[in-house]
Design a protein around this motif. Structure first.
Motif, PDB file in Angstrom:
ATOM      1  N   ILE B  49      10.680  -3.213  -2.332  1.00 38.09           N
ATOM      2  CA  ILE B  49      10.139  -4.194  -1.381  1.00 38.09           C
ATOM      3  C   ILE B  49      10.181  -5.587  -2.005  1.00 38.09           C
ATOM      4  CG2 ILE B  49       8.024  -4.992  -0.234  1.00 38.09           C
ATOM      5  CD1 ILE B  49       7.291  -2.006   0.162  1.00 38.09           C
ATOM      6  N   LEU B  50       9.749  -5.689  -3.235  1.00 36.85           N
ATOM      7  CA  LEU B  50       9.654  -7.008  -3.882  1.00 36.85           C
ATOM      8  C   LEU B  50      11.030  -7.638  -4.116  1.00 36.85           C
ATOM      9  CD1 LEU B  50       6.799  -6.271  -6.454  1.00 36.85           C
ATOM     10  CD2 LEU B  50       6.625  -7.529  -4.292  1.00 36.85           C
ATOM     11  N   VAL B  51      12.055  -6.804  -4.335  1.00 35.27           N
ATOM     12  CA  VAL B  51      13.389  -7.382  -4.565  1.00 35.27           C
ATOM     13  C   VAL B  51      14.203  -7.463  -3.269  1.00 35.27           C
ATOM     14  CG1 VAL B  51      13.422  -6.616  -6.960  1.00 35.27           C
ATOM     15  CG2 VAL B  51      14.530  -5.198  -5.217  1.00 35.27           C
ATOM     16  N   SER B  52      13.550  -7.275  -2.136  1.00 32.84           N
ATOM     17  CA  SER B  52      14.128  -7.481  -0.794  1.00 32.84           C
ATOM     18  C   SER B  52      15.095  -6.398  -0.350  1.00 32.84           C
ATOM     19  CB  SER B  52      14.821  -8.851  -0.698  1.00 32.84           C
ATOM     20  OG  SER B  52      16.123  -8.804  -1.263  1.00 32.84           O
ATOM     21  N   LEU B  53      14.991  -5.204  -0.925  1.00 28.44           N
ATOM     22  CA  LEU B  53      15.891  -4.122  -0.515  1.00 28.44           C
ATOM     23  C   LEU B  53      15.251  -3.186   0.509  1.00 28.44           C
ATOM     24  CD1 LEU B  53      17.484  -3.221  -3.962  1.00 28.44           C
ATOM     25  CD2 LEU B  53      18.488  -4.566  -2.105  1.00 28.44           C
ATOM     26  N   VAL B  54      13.926  -3.232   0.616  1.00 23.91           N
ATOM     27  CA  VAL B  54      13.212  -2.402   1.583  1.00 23.91           C
ATOM     28  C   VAL B  54      12.206  -3.302   2.292  1.00 23.91           C
ATOM     29  CG1 VAL B  54      11.422  -0.618   1.777  1.00 23.91           C
ATOM     30  CG2 VAL B  54      13.463  -0.171   0.414  1.00 23.91           C
ATOM     31  N   VAL B  55      12.106  -3.145   3.613  1.00 28.96           N
ATOM     32  CA  VAL B  55      11.154  -3.951   4.388  1.00 28.96           C
ATOM     33  C   VAL B  55       9.847  -3.160   4.500  1.00 28.96           C
ATOM     34  CG1 VAL B  55      10.695  -4.982   6.643  1.00 28.96           C
ATOM     35  CG2 VAL B  55      13.002  -5.075   5.661  1.00 28.96           C
ATOM     36  N   PRO B  56       8.716  -3.779   4.145  1.00 30.29           N
ATOM     37  CA  PRO B  56       7.450  -3.036   4.218  1.00 30.29           C
ATOM     38  C   PRO B  56       7.023  -2.796   5.664  1.00 30.29           C
ATOM     39  CG  PRO B  56       7.040  -5.338   3.643  1.00 30.29           C
ATOM     40  CD  PRO B  56       8.526  -5.149   3.657  1.00 30.29           C
ATOM     41  N   ASP B  57       6.206  -1.760   5.876  1.00 29.94           N
ATOM     42  CA  ASP B  57       5.653  -1.507   7.210  1.00 29.94           C
ATOM     43  C   ASP B  57       4.515  -2.473   7.507  1.00 29.94           C
ATOM     44  OD1 ASP B  57       7.361   0.638   7.370  1.00 29.94           O
ATOM     45  OD2 ASP B  57       5.864   2.085   6.671  1.00 29.94           O
ATOM     46  N   GLY B  58       3.821  -2.900   6.454  1.00 28.54           N
ATOM     47  CA  GLY B  58       2.690  -3.812   6.650  1.00 28.54           C
ATOM     48  C   GLY B  58       2.438  -4.608   5.389  1.00 28.54           C
ATOM     49  N   GLY B  59       1.646  -5.675   5.547  1.00 27.70           N
ATOM     50  CA  GLY B  59       1.325  -6.521   4.410  1.00 27.70           C
ATOM     51  C   GLY B  59       2.459  -7.480   4.124  1.00 27.70           C
ATOM     52  N   GLU B  60       2.274  -8.324   3.099  1.00 22.94           N
ATOM     53  CA  GLU B  60       3.364  -9.245   2.770  1.00 22.94           C
ATOM     54  C   GLU B  60       3.426  -9.526   1.279  1.00 22.94           C
ATOM     55  OE1 GLU B  60       2.745 -12.762   5.091  1.00 22.94           O
ATOM     56  OE2 GLU B  60       1.272 -13.513   3.682  1.00 22.94           O
ATOM     57  N   ALA B  61       4.545 -10.110   0.888  1.00 22.90           N
ATOM     58  CA  ALA B  61       4.772 -10.378  -0.529  1.00 22.90           C
ATOM     59  C   ALA B  61       5.364 -11.771  -0.694  1.00 22.90           C
ATOM     60  CB  ALA B  61       5.717  -9.335  -1.114  1.00 22.90           C
ATOM     61  N   ARG B  62       5.123 -12.365  -1.864  1.00 18.87           N
ATOM     62  CA  ARG B  62       5.793 -13.601  -2.263  1.00 18.87           C
ATOM     63  C   ARG B  62       6.317 -13.398  -3.668  1.00 18.87           C
ATOM     64  NH1 ARG B  62       5.375 -14.365   2.139  1.00 18.87           N
ATOM     65  NH2 ARG B  62       4.498 -16.050   3.392  1.00 18.87           N
ATOM     66  N   VAL B  63       7.586 -13.712  -3.867  1.00 21.77           N
ATOM     67  CA  VAL B  63       8.162 -13.638  -5.205  1.00 21.77           C
ATOM     68  C   VAL B  63       8.737 -15.014  -5.516  1.00 21.77           C
ATOM     69  CG1 VAL B  63       9.895 -12.550  -6.669  1.00 21.77           C
ATOM     70  CG2 VAL B  63       8.662 -11.182  -4.964  1.00 21.77           C
ATOM     71  N   ASP B  64       8.244 -15.654  -6.528  1.00 24.08           N
ATOM     72  CA  ASP B  64       8.610 -17.026  -6.858  1.00 24.08           C
ATOM     73  C   ASP B  64       8.450 -17.910  -5.618  1.00 24.08           C
ATOM     74  OD1 ASP B  64       9.337 -18.910  -8.784  1.00 24.08           O
ATOM     75  OD2 ASP B  64      11.443 -18.864  -8.189  1.00 24.08           O
ATOM     76  N   GLY B  65       7.395 -17.642  -4.848  1.00 22.81           N
ATOM     77  CA  GLY B  65       7.080 -18.444  -3.673  1.00 22.81           C
ATOM     78  C   GLY B  65       7.828 -18.068  -2.409  1.00 22.81           C
ATOM     79  N   LEU B  66       8.756 -17.105  -2.511  1.00 21.72           N
ATOM     80  CA  LEU B  66       9.588 -16.767  -1.352  1.00 21.72           C
ATOM     81  C   LEU B  66       9.197 -15.411  -0.755  1.00 21.72           C
ATOM     82  CD1 LEU B  66      13.067 -17.830  -2.773  1.00 21.72           C
ATOM     83  CD2 LEU B  66      11.592 -19.139  -1.224  1.00 21.72           C
ATOM     84  N   ASP B  67       9.408 -15.291   0.556  1.00 17.49           N
ATOM     85  CA  ASP B  67       9.115 -14.054   1.268  1.00 17.49           C
ATOM     86  C   ASP B  67      10.340 -13.137   1.191  1.00 17.49           C
ATOM     87  OD1 ASP B  67       8.774 -12.033   3.091  1.00 17.49           O
ATOM     88  OD2 ASP B  67       8.043 -13.349   4.699  1.00 17.49           O
TER      89      ASP B  67
END
Lengths: 259, 311
Positions: B49-67
């Motif tokens: 999820i964090l490296v953008s390979l899987v889309v989460p069902d809920g919640g959100e993430a920011r990595v180096d400020g990016l979604d």
């Protein structure tokens, strides 16, 4: 350790070369019935090649070995019938249920239907499988799968069971439960030949061997090895023997013909 | 300073299996942050999820400020990812693999060389060998080099040391410490409890939930029951005796020793030595001990064992 009983594994100068690269370099050792032997070594030290020879999957280049009384050159089929095997990577069929896996392996090893039914009931109770018995293996936690895979590997009461990193990635509680199962089998006379990268587990073995660059550089009880190397743990012994060998091992492979 | 990685109530299920259950945490810039837990705990799902390979069902993430969901293109330029399974091109040589990754990130090996020098120097003598023909430890060094060649700001390493021997594991963590000194944020997962102590902070993860997030020292110190180390040649007998003791919280093998935790606030080593002697084990050495991360993990996971697992 071996007492008056015949060793169940007896290797003498067992060697395997690939081209000019010597993967296993004249290893000699005995394993007694019911013993737990920890077979340690760095990646690329030759453990897998040694295990492939002892399980009848790869012919040695030279030397001798008898496994469960059978010759590794000429009686490989008899060896395969006398041993069990499991690894971290492959153990059970993931899309079959636990019950189906037990039935499948029982059938392969020639157990009768009645014996398979009996074993299934026994395992379900011993491992507390409950309804997991009829769920596909892939839906079970890894630790469970590994405990079941081990039980299936000894279903046919082999003389020896070979376990290749059986506890890799398994949680710390289940790892210990796995060792309880191993002790139980060893107590009933099954010889356990096990590899692991968890050095705490090396302390649970009756004897430990450490392979470095194709040779067995140390073999003894955990207590003996720690005393000989004035070390507090097998981890320390291992690090002392294996440190810095990775690049050297890779370089010797390079010198050899491509495998 | 804004956090480097933020997860807020991240959730992911596959069918009826919850891989990740509303997980929240934050990783500071330059931190070496470890997820410690067994196979199947949800570490890989979280990393994907964090490296953008899987889309989460809920919640959100920011990595180096990016979604990672909406800004994945920009994010992928800024992160390095080493998946758990060896994912390089087996039939390309060591050097070709590295050059390939440099090229797709629009850079060159030379431009990123100072960052990877120490790691790559160890495999450079074998630069013409096919990646598939390398041994485990060398593959792992090549994979790390490839994940670093574009100088990422955040590095994700999913179980980089699984199946790796004890010596190579140490060397790998030495390398991570040096990368951390370069200011790269490192998020790493491992099933090895002993590696947790090399992280700035650790998240214990089990069955898709965090059992705790803190510094390794604070996690170890959170073990709130008295702990004793027992040493005896009759380990299995002693384990049985200790486990059936009325005040026992737990008793486990730890290498050559046993760790015994008591349910009371205090316990004298002499009491446990007497207990063992009374059960026919007179030679046990019992002394007070300091808990480690593995003690804490096992204690906390006890109440959260897999459904149907032996309690």
């Amino acid at each position: 350790m071996s007492g008056a009983r015949e060793p169940v594994i007896a290797a003498r100068d067992l060697t395997r070369r690939f081209g000019t690269f010597t993967a296993v370099d004249a290893i000699s050792f005995d394993v007694a019935p019911g013993e737990i032997l920890g077979f340690l070594g760095a990646n690329g030290a030759g453990k897998t090649t040694a295990i492939r020879m002892l399980t009848g999957l790869l012919a040695p280049t030279s030397g001798t070995a008898r496994v469960a009384g059978f010759d590794v050159y000429t009686q490989t089929e008899a060896i395969k019938r006398s041993i069990g095997y499991m690894s971290q990577r492959f153990s059970l069929y993931e899309d079959l249920t636990a019950r189906e896996n037990i039935r499948f392996y029982g059938g392969i090893y020639g157990l009768t239907n009645a014996a398979i039914r009996e074993e299934t009931a026994e395992l379900a109770e011993k491992l507390d499988l409950g309804r997991a018995l009829d769920q596909p293996i892939r839906s079970l936690p890894l630790g469970w799968r590994q405990k079941l895979a081990f039980s299936v590997a000894v279903l046919h009461r082999p003389a020896i069971v070979f376990l290749d990193e059986p506890t890799g990635g398994v949680d710390p509680v289940t790892r210990r439960q796995f060792w309880d199962l191993m002790y139980e089998e060893a107590a009933s006379g099954v010889t356990v030949f096990v590899t692991t990268h968890y050095m705490d587990e090396a302390e649970y073995c009756d004897r430990v061997s450490i392979m470095v660059d194709g040779r067995i550089d140390a073999l003894g009880t955990p207590g003996e090895l720690k005393a000989r190397f004035s070390a507090d743990s097998i981890d320390e012994v291992f690090v002392r023997l294996a440190r810095g060998r990775g690049v050297a091992a890779e370089a010797s492979k390079r010198a050899g013909a491509p495998a | 300073m804004a956090a480097s990685v933020v997860a807020t109530e991240l959730h992911k299920a596959y069918g009826s299996t919850v891989a990740l259950g509303r997980v929240s945490f934050a990783v500071e810039p330059g931190e070496l942050f470890g997820f410690v837990g067994p196979d199947g705990a949800g570490k890989t799902t979280l990393f994907r999820i964090l490296v953008s390979l899987v889309v989460p069902d809920g919640g959100e993430a920011r990595v180096d400020g990016l979604d990672p969901v909406r800004q994945y293109r920009e994010l992928r330029r800024r992160l390095g990812y080493m998946p758990g399974r060896f994912s390089l091109y087996q039939d390309l040589s060591v050097e070709e693999n590295l050059r390939f990754f440099a090229t797709i990130f629009g850079t060159t090996i030379e431009a990123g060389y100072d960052l990877i020098r120490e790691i790559y120097a160890q495999i450079e003598p074998f630069r013409d060998r096919r990646a598939g023909a390398l041994s485990g430890g060398m593959k792992q060094k090549l994979a790390l080099s490839c994940a670093l060649v574009h100088r990422p700001k955040v590095l994700f390493l999913d179980e980089p040391t699984t199946g790796v021997d004890a010596v190579s594991r140490r060397e790998f963590w030495d390398m991570l410490s040096r990368l951390r000194a370069e200011g790269i944020t490192i998020v790493v997962s491992t099933p090895y409890m002993d590696e947790a102590t090399r992280c700035d902070r650790v998240a214990l993860i089990q069955e898709g939930s965090l059992l705790g997030v803190d510094t390794p020292a604070a996690i170890a110190a959170s073990f709130d029951r008295p702990l004793l180390v027992v040493r005896t040649p009759r380990r299995l007998d002693a384990l049985r005796v200790l486990r059936s003791y009325e005040h026992a919280r737990s008793a486990w093998s730890f290498g050559e020793d046993l760790h015994y935790a008591d349910t009371r606030d205090r316990v004298e080593p002499a009491e446990i030595a007497r207990l063992l002697a009374g059960a026919g084990i007179p030679d046990a050495v019992v002394r007070p001990a300091t808990a480690g991360i593995e003690d804490v993990f096992m204690d906390r996971m006890h109440g959260t064992a897999a459904p149907g697992a032996a309690a």
